[in-house]
Write a protein that holds these residues in place. Sequence first.
Motif, PDB file in Angstrom:
ATOM      1  N   PRO A 108       0.978  -1.161  -0.066  1.00 24.13           N
ATOM      2  CA  PRO A 108       0.035  -0.157   0.103  1.00 24.13           C
ATOM      3  C   PRO A 108       0.849   1.320  -0.061  1.00 24.13           C
ATOM      4  N   GLY A 159      -6.137  -3.165   2.231  1.00 24.84           N
ATOM      5  CA  GLY A 159      -5.507  -2.436   1.344  1.00 24.84           C
ATOM      6  C   GLY A 159      -6.189  -2.443  -0.055  1.00 24.84           C
ATOM      7  N   GLU A 163      -5.584  -0.063  -3.591  1.00 19.52           N
ATOM      8  CA  GLU A 163      -5.219  -0.426  -4.750  1.00 19.52           C
ATOM      9  C   GLU A 163      -6.021  -0.187  -5.969  1.00 19.52           C
TER      10      GLU A 163
END
Length: 326
Positions: A108, A159, A163
């Motif tokens: 991340p 995360g 993304e």
Amino acid sequence: MRKAIRDLREKEHVQSAYLVRDKTHGADRNGKMIANLTLTDATGEVNARIFEKVEQMVAGFEAGDVVWIKGFVQLYQNRKQVIVNEIRRATEEEYRLQDLVADLGGDPREHLAAIEARVAELSSPWVRQLIELTLNDETVRAQILSAPAAKTIHHAYRGGLIEHIRSIVDVMCSLAELYPYLDRDYLIFGAIYHDIGKLKELELSDGIRYTDEGRLVGHMNTACQMIDSFASSIEGFPEDQKLILKHIVLSHHGRLEYGSPKLPVMIEAIVVAMIDDLDSKLNTLFHFMKNEMQNVPDDEKWTHYHSGFDRYLFLDVFRKKMSSIK
């Protein structure tokens, strides 16, 4: 001992904790009660069925709960399935959240650094400053590195949001070069801000859950509140600029029936809605196909029926491509 879904084998007995993604129950064609579950963990998902004491068992948990189950694995229509004999809500001592909610979206911090580099290139000082203030906010920065993008449908893992944003930012940069009449700053803004309100809409607690703010207000309204808040710190921020930015956020689901309070009426807003939809669908397909590969024999060419896409999907090409990029 905990058993990961990826490692379940036919005829194996299992006693472990999993997250319930979906739960339905009712009578089959013979009038017998049956419950259908989707159990998930950080390694995948598997279908599960309850055939005995159905009403009693399903009353003890809801979709979104972490449950402890006792059962066994069988192959049904050439796919792994868990037959549940016992099920209840799991206690905190029986699981670790990191075993149930995956980290699937890459690094991340790398995603955030790449996004910030794109923001630094923006030509509009208003849009650039607004995004920089947002991403440099301590609360936002801490949350965005782990936040999911959804509860169940796409990027529904730790995360996932960063993304999702990174993917859309990269696509927007390519589109701005290919179609120079598109405003690059608005495309990048839409990529970053369209789901930013999910930082307050969702929380990682016993899986992924909606917050009170998420249920009462929703991520689009929360994002508009963030625009007002951060823009107020920028002297002279134009009111008409805020209206355009809010429109991109409020229209990003593309259609009224999909939850957008406004239809997109700017080309850039239409593009944001289209690319958001594309990225979410590709992510859904990728994880569905990958999970199918774990649950079927190597010679099975087709997935089971995907109700969201209203079709069976061909596995052969995907399987070959996945083997070539490992």
